[in-house]
Scaffold this active site. Sequence first.
Site, PDB file in Angstrom:
ATOM      1  N   CYS A  11     -15.340 -32.298  46.652  1.00  0.00           N
ATOM      2  CA  CYS A  11     -13.913 -32.080  46.512  1.00  0.00           C
ATOM      3  C   CYS A  11     -13.044 -33.268  46.892  1.00  0.00           C
ATOM      4  CB  CYS A  11     -13.459 -30.949  47.434  1.00  0.00           C
ATOM      5  SG  CYS A  11     -14.316 -29.445  47.180  1.00  0.00           S
ATOM      6  N   GLY A  38     -14.563 -35.005  42.296  1.00  0.00           N
ATOM      7  CA  GLY A  38     -14.974 -33.727  41.740  1.00  0.00           C
ATOM      8  C   GLY A  38     -14.395 -33.547  40.354  1.00  0.00           C
ATOM      9  N   ASN A 112     -12.467 -29.393  51.604  1.00  0.00           N
ATOM     10  CA  ASN A 112     -13.506 -30.371  51.272  1.00  0.00           C
ATOM     11  C   ASN A 112     -14.566 -30.297  52.364  1.00  0.00           C
ATOM     12  OD1 ASN A 112     -13.680 -34.016  51.258  1.00  0.00           O
ATOM     13  ND2 ASN A 112     -15.048 -32.524  50.394  1.00  0.00           N
ATOM     14  N   GLY A 113     -15.787 -29.943  51.983  1.00  0.00           N
ATOM     15  CA  GLY A 113     -16.861 -29.851  52.967  1.00  0.00           C
ATOM     16  C   GLY A 113     -17.670 -28.593  52.767  1.00  0.00           C
ATOM     17  N   TYR A 255     -21.025 -44.669  48.481  1.00  0.00           N
ATOM     18  CA  TYR A 255     -20.805 -44.252  47.097  1.00  0.00           C
ATOM     19  C   TYR A 255     -19.497 -43.500  46.834  1.00  0.00           C
ATOM     20  CZ  TYR A 255     -21.484 -41.805  42.685  1.00  0.00           C
ATOM     21  OH  TYR A 255     -21.315 -41.315  41.432  1.00  0.00           O
TER      22      TYR A 255
END
Length: 471
Positions: A11, A38, A112-113, A255
């Site tokens: 996310c 995402g 997010n997570g 990344y």
Amino acid sequence: MVIDDKPHDECGIIGIFAPNEDVGRMAYFGLYALQHRGQEAAGIAVSDGTVVRQHKDVGLVSQVFTPHSLAPLTGHYAIGHTRYSTTGSSSLRNVQPFLIETRHGPLAMAHNGNLVNAAELRREVLGRGAGLSSSSDSEVMTMMLAAAEGDTWEERIQQTMPHWKGAYSLVILTRDSVLAVRDPWGFRPLSVGRLPSGGHVAASESGALRTLGCEAIREVKPGEVITLSQSALRVLQALPLAAHPLARCVFEFIYFSRPDSFWDGLRVHEVRQRLGEELAREAPITADVVIPVPDSSVPAAIGYARLSGLPYNDGFIKNRYIGRTFIQPTDSLRRQGVALKFNALEENLRDKRVVMIDDSIVRGHTSGPLVKLLRDAGAREVHLRITCPPIAHPCFMGVDMGTYDELIAHRLTIDEIRSHVDADSLHFLSLEGMMRALGRAEGYCNACFTGVYPIELNTEQTKTGFEKAIA
Ligand code: SF4
């Protein structure tokens, strides 16, 4: 359609309080700047101080939102989300933000997570008689907040945070406020910046804040709850900084993050160059040219070339959009594999000894075809250099790397991987080399390389364990 061998973050999130701006369109452009985090779904919820409206759907930000769907999203408070699914499948019912009506008014959340105790929390919520409409841990978190005691949302969040184990950077929208929350381990990034026209924005990456013109950018600290405001931020250290060892995700550097973003105070692009330099120190080779696998490996290839004194050049041209299409290729096109995404530049490769720099090998199904593309283009030797150690363990904190069985470094030795991808030599950067490139030895999660997880896990846990648990 996925034609890569990269870990996938799930996310990007954004939260905005802008008393003098059109927050719906700001959220749209903020999500656009976070699209790389995402590509499966996107959503925005906006409050005008009275009513919360939202629009969300599966697809890219540019596909989900049109002038028509953005038009009703007017107000001064907004949150937005762009999603890659990890917990919960990618169906529409799991698309965020989650918006519910509570006894304290509307409440929407974007997350997010991944919580490692999500299945247990879900059973608790269902056990209290509440209904859930999705298989996402983020909806469980929203329902827990709705049921929490406290006079303010800050108090309710503070009271609930100790129950959440795992990775969570959150933006939360109420009728008349936007809050930014980060877990006490600091797994996923979240930054906040000031708008020149008044108000504040919180976003997964500082690059998105810059896109919106923000100034005075700083990270939301682990364990903090920040209420966005017109001038000074309202900051609550909800859980003490020392409550848990810090465990920032090192993969943001390798990344995930945009190279122009800052993570833990470090410019991602500079760290990636240093990763390449460390690789050149650890694994020098006699060669004619250094090439990156575009795009994320470009800075590391520059670093490798600079330290080794070898020339840097392009070896591949990448179609930047093919990995983001929802249309499945025909069987004959699918057999083309990575050729759908990469073409080799023969003039730069013919009769050359090539050093190919890539950021990671996860399942191992694209490195071999990339090496073959180089050989077919005339490369005499191909030496593969990877800017992180072998990924031998799954991530349970919200990054899709696959299960143990899927991870090639869990199944094969380094020499077996070299043989599998048909490279002349292969070197993965050591853990020490990677941390030297960061300039810090402590405060990061390295679990996918070491198997030492910063949070206690249920040993039965798998990437899809949560979904199985609720099936
Ligand atoms: S296990 Fe790896 S991908 Fe997951 S949070 Fe830790 S460093 Fe990041």
